[in-house]
Structures are given as C-alpha cells and as structure tokens.
Design a protein around this motif. Structure first.
Motif, PDB file in Angstrom:
ATOM      1  N   THR A 206       0.010  -4.917   7.519  1.00  0.00           N
ATOM      2  CA  THR A 206      -1.039  -5.259   6.552  1.00  0.00           C
ATOM      3  C   THR A 206      -1.770  -6.542   6.942  1.00  0.00           C
ATOM      4  O   THR A 206      -2.660  -6.989   6.225  1.00  0.00           O
TER       5      THR A 206
ATOM      6  N   PHE B 102      -6.533  -9.265   7.075  1.00  0.00           N
ATOM      7  CA  PHE B 102      -5.584  -8.770   6.067  1.00  0.00           C
ATOM      8  C   PHE B 102      -6.113  -7.481   5.453  1.00  0.00           C
ATOM      9  O   PHE B 102      -7.333  -7.300   5.341  1.00  0.00           O
TER      10      PHE B 102
ATOM     11  N   ALA C 197      -2.887  -6.562   0.770  1.00  0.00           N
ATOM     12  CA  ALA C 197      -2.071  -7.729   1.136  1.00  0.00           C
ATOM     13  C   ALA C 197      -2.637  -8.984   0.457  1.00  0.00           C
ATOM     14  O   ALA C 197      -1.886  -9.826  -0.035  1.00  0.00           O
TER      15      ALA C 197
ATOM     16  N   ARG D  15      -1.592  -9.038  -3.067  1.00  0.00           N
ATOM     17  CA  ARG D  15      -0.165  -9.405  -3.191  1.00  0.00           C
ATOM     18  C   ARG D  15       0.015 -10.911  -3.009  1.00  0.00           C
ATOM     19  O   ARG D  15       0.732 -11.565  -3.748  1.00  0.00           O
TER      20      ARG D  15
ATOM     21  N   LEU E 135       4.408 -11.052   3.509  1.00  0.00           N
ATOM     22  CA  LEU E 135       4.088  -9.859   4.300  1.00  0.00           C
ATOM     23  C   LEU E 135       5.328  -9.350   5.010  1.00  0.00           C
ATOM     24  O   LEU E 135       6.156 -10.139   5.451  1.00  0.00           O
TER      25      LEU E 135
END
Ligand code: UTP
Length: 415
Positions: free
Chosen positions: A264, A323, A327, A330, A376
């Motif tokens: 990601t 990214f 991601a 998150r 990640l």
C-alpha cells in the motif's frame, strides 16, 4: 451564559498553569476576543502538558525495538523488470488513478525567505519559483500520458493566503482551482516557552505553528481530500515536499512496483553519502517499515556494511513516497507522536512587551510523516539516483541551499 463560558475557560487555564493567556483579553476587540476564546477551547491542554514533559527526553527508539535493514530495489538494476513495472504504472496513470500532493505548510525558517517556501526563486535564468518548477514537471507528464494529474497542495494557516495569492497571480500555472488543483490546510499546535507556558502572539492571540509534515494524513482526511480523490477514481497518491526541485512526482516505475507487489506504499531512497550523513534511513522496526533518524541510529549500526561493502542502513528517506488512498486514511486515523524543535519565536511577554529573540526560546511540536509508516504492513523501497531526483533547498547558504539545488537542476536539465 457568556460568564459561565469564561469561568469554565479560567478554570481550565488555572488547572494547567496557563492563566496568562487571558492577560490582555480585555484589550482585544470583540472579534479577537471570540477568536481567542475559541482557540483556548480548542487546545488539548493535557496534550500540551505531556509535550512539555517530553521536551526533556527526545528518544523515540525504545530499548526493545528491533531494528533491521529493509529490502530495496535499485531503479537502475531492474533490467527487464524496468519495462514491466513501467508498463503497469503507465497504465494506472493513464487511467487517472494517480494524484500528487505537495507539502508546502512548513515555515522554511532555515532558508529565511519572506513568504511561502514554494514562492522562492532559486536563481535560474527563468527565475521560476519552486512551485512553478514542480508544476513544470507534472505538466511534462500530463503531456506524456495525455491526462491532467490532480495536484493537491498542503498549506498552513500561516501561509495559506499568501500561497493562494501567488497561484492566482500566476493563473495557477494553467491548472484550474477546485477542478484539478486543490489547496488544504494542515493542523497547528501552540508554541511554548522553556517553562511550558503557551506563547501569546503579536496579535494578542495564541502563537500557533504548523504541526509538522506528519500532519499530512490527518489534513488530507479531515479536509475531505481523500473523499474527493476516491470520488474521482484516484487510487494512488504521491506525497512530496515543496523544496526538492528535482522531485519526480509522476513515476510509473515506482507505481508499477507498488501495484505489482501489492503493497500500500512505496518510497524512494538515495544512497546515504557516508555513515555520518545527517539523514534518516529506511529500516524495519519491529517488522514494519520505518525511518530511523540520524540522531537515533547508533554509530555501529550506521557503519554496518553487507558482503558487497554497501551500508546496511544506507537508504536515505527523501520525502518522496507513494501511498494508496486507503493507506492514507488508515494513517490519518490516529494521532502521531510529536517531536519538539527549539526555535526562535517572537511573542508578547507577561508585561505586554514584544520580545524578538536572537536565540531559540520556544518549543514547536511537529509530527513526522514517516512515524506513520509503522501502520503499514509493508512498503516497497526504490533506490533512485540522487543527481536525478534530489535537490533540496533547506539552508540559505552551503549544503542543500539554493546554490546547490540550482546546480543540480541545471545539470539534470542540461541548462
Ligand atoms: P522541513 O522539515 O525541511 O521544514 O520540511 P521547512 O519548514 O521547509 O524548513 P525549516 O525546518 O523551518 O527550515 C520538509 C517539507 O515538509 C513541509 C515543508 O514545506 C517541506 O516541503 N512541511 C514541513 C509542511 O508542509 N508542514 C510542516 O509543518 C513542516
């Protein structure tokens, strides 16, 4: 009602030893009074207390953290795979799946330019600003891939207006505001003195400073930018700084690798010039991707080499990362830790006098973009050539200055 609001605020200030913030309240006009109260209500005083305590200890590495080298690919040793990755990335770019983000919210204190750093002219014959140089490189790719890659620019409260005015004056370099170029502001935190007291600014309000490039994820999410990206079919986002005039934001090879390897995120590195160079390097921390700062890496670790004599921790992080939108979402969910920097800050003292310090006097708190990498699962690292992709403008003179960046730029473009 109003009285109870003030009383509540006073109680909070007393509890946290910040009562001086209302010292000049009565001298403010109604609009500013309201602004100050709002600012105070929005301060997380517990956080500020913790941050003040943290200024005493700055080591982010814990004793039992396990640091290991990270795997990487060298862009110029990919052989047949170069074309393979390039084709995958090219297809995704042509399908409109990439957006680029420029982080331009920093204060550029070391450069000392009066205005947003992106407006700085590094002294090329064209006298183009950093913003225009960056835009030129995107436009070149737009032409190549027959698409307009959306450009998102992060500003801070301090420089947002001046940045937008600069773009207006330059007709957005051919881009269209709110259609394919978007501006959004990052968060900020109060600055404190060495006693932990929050500083008052010259305008009588709280002295706030941008919360570091680590504020990018939260800012992208909170300002609805990730939502906008998703609505527009964007899946990948390149995030880079405003002060690298050789940044290659649109790189099909980097994208192809991320897509093919099903990660990601993907970051670019350049080889660390020597074990002592003051740069952070990519690594794995407790099995997850991370960047270890030059202040935190041990001498022994910094000097470790592999069988070929190459530094084991030699992949410098150059603030060039890709990214997936998910991601970013998150990483934007939980707050990142703050690092403190001791800086010069003009302020109004308890007697109401303006103080212009000649040496650093206050702490500023910044989150670092790479502190989120631990969120990640994996990250692909692509080693690129310094002379092709990294010409930072940090200091007014000497290393990483307009002079060095200009030379690198001219050599690369054969000017
Ligand atoms: P630096 O950490 O080099 O900071 O930023 P700076 O503001 O440019 O310069 P100094 O340290 O005050 O001299 C690297 C990149 O991150 C952005 C900067 O604009 C630059 O592109 N940045 C930094 C932000 O967008 N916001 C911040 O709060 C800090």
């Amino acid at each position: 009602m109003e009285d109870s609001r003030i009383e509540e605020i006073k109680r909070t200030l007393k509890k946290h030893n910040q009562e001086h913030l209302l010292n000049f309240y009565e001298n403010l006009n109604e609009e500013k009074k309201e602004m100050l109260l709002n600012q105070i209500e929005n301060i997380d005083f517990d956080l500020m207390d913790d941050l003040y305590k943290e200024t005493k200890k700055q080591n982010f590495l814990k004793k039992d953290d396990k640091i290991e080298p990270i795997e990487y690919l060298d862009k110029y040793k990919l052989n047949d795979m170069y074309k393979y990755y390039e084709n995958i990335g090219k297809k995704a770019i042509e399908e409109g799946k990439l957006a680029v983000v420029t982080m331009a919210g920093g204060q550029g204190t070391r450069l000392g330019h009066n205005g947003p750093k992106g407006t700085y002219d590094i002294g090329l014959d064209s006298h183009k600003s950093l913003f225009e140089l960056l835009c030129d490189s995107i436009k070149e790719k737009n032409k190549k891939y027959n698409i307009t890659i959306p450009w998102f620019i992060m500003t801070s409260k301090e420089n947002n207006e001046a940045t937008i005015q600069f773009f207006e004056k330059n007709k957005f370099f051919g881009y269209e505001k709110n259609k394919n170029i978007f501006f959004f502001m990052q968060g900020e935190l109060p600055m404190i003195d060495t006693e932990g007291k929050i500083l008052i600014n010259e305008d009588g309000l709280i002295k706030l400073a941008a919360n570091g490039h680590g504020g990018i994820y939260e800012a992208l999410v909170k300002n609805g930018m990730t939502e906008k990206m998703k609505q527009n079919g964007i899946e990948w986002v390149f995030i880079g700084g405003v002060d690298n005039c050789l940044v290659k934001m649109v790189d099909p090879v980097l994208m192809g690798i991320a897509i093919d390897k099903k990660v990601t995120a993907a970051g670019k590195s350049v080889v660390k010039a020597n074990p002592k160079e003051k740069v952070g390097v990519f690594c794995k921390k407790n099995g997850r991707p991370n960047v270890i700062e030059y202040t935190e890496i041990s001498e022994e670790m910094a000097e470790q080499v592999d069988d070929n004599g190459q530094l084991l921790y030699g992949e410098s992080h150059i603030l060039c990362n890709l990214f997936s939108v998910s991601a970013i979402e998150r990483m934007g969910r939980d707050p990142l830790p703050y690092h403190s920097a001791f800086k010069k800050a003009t302020y109004i003292d308890v007697k109401g006098n303006k103080v212009v310090p000649e040496t650093p006097n206050a702490y500023k708190f910044e989150a670092f973009l790479f502190d989120a990498f631990g969120e990640l699962d994996d990250m692909a690292i692509l080693r690129v050539k310094r002379e092709e992709e990294f010409a930072p403008v940090k200091n007014a003179t000497g290393v990483d200055s307009p002079e060095t960046a200009r030379e690198l730029y001219k050599n690369f473009y054969k000017l």
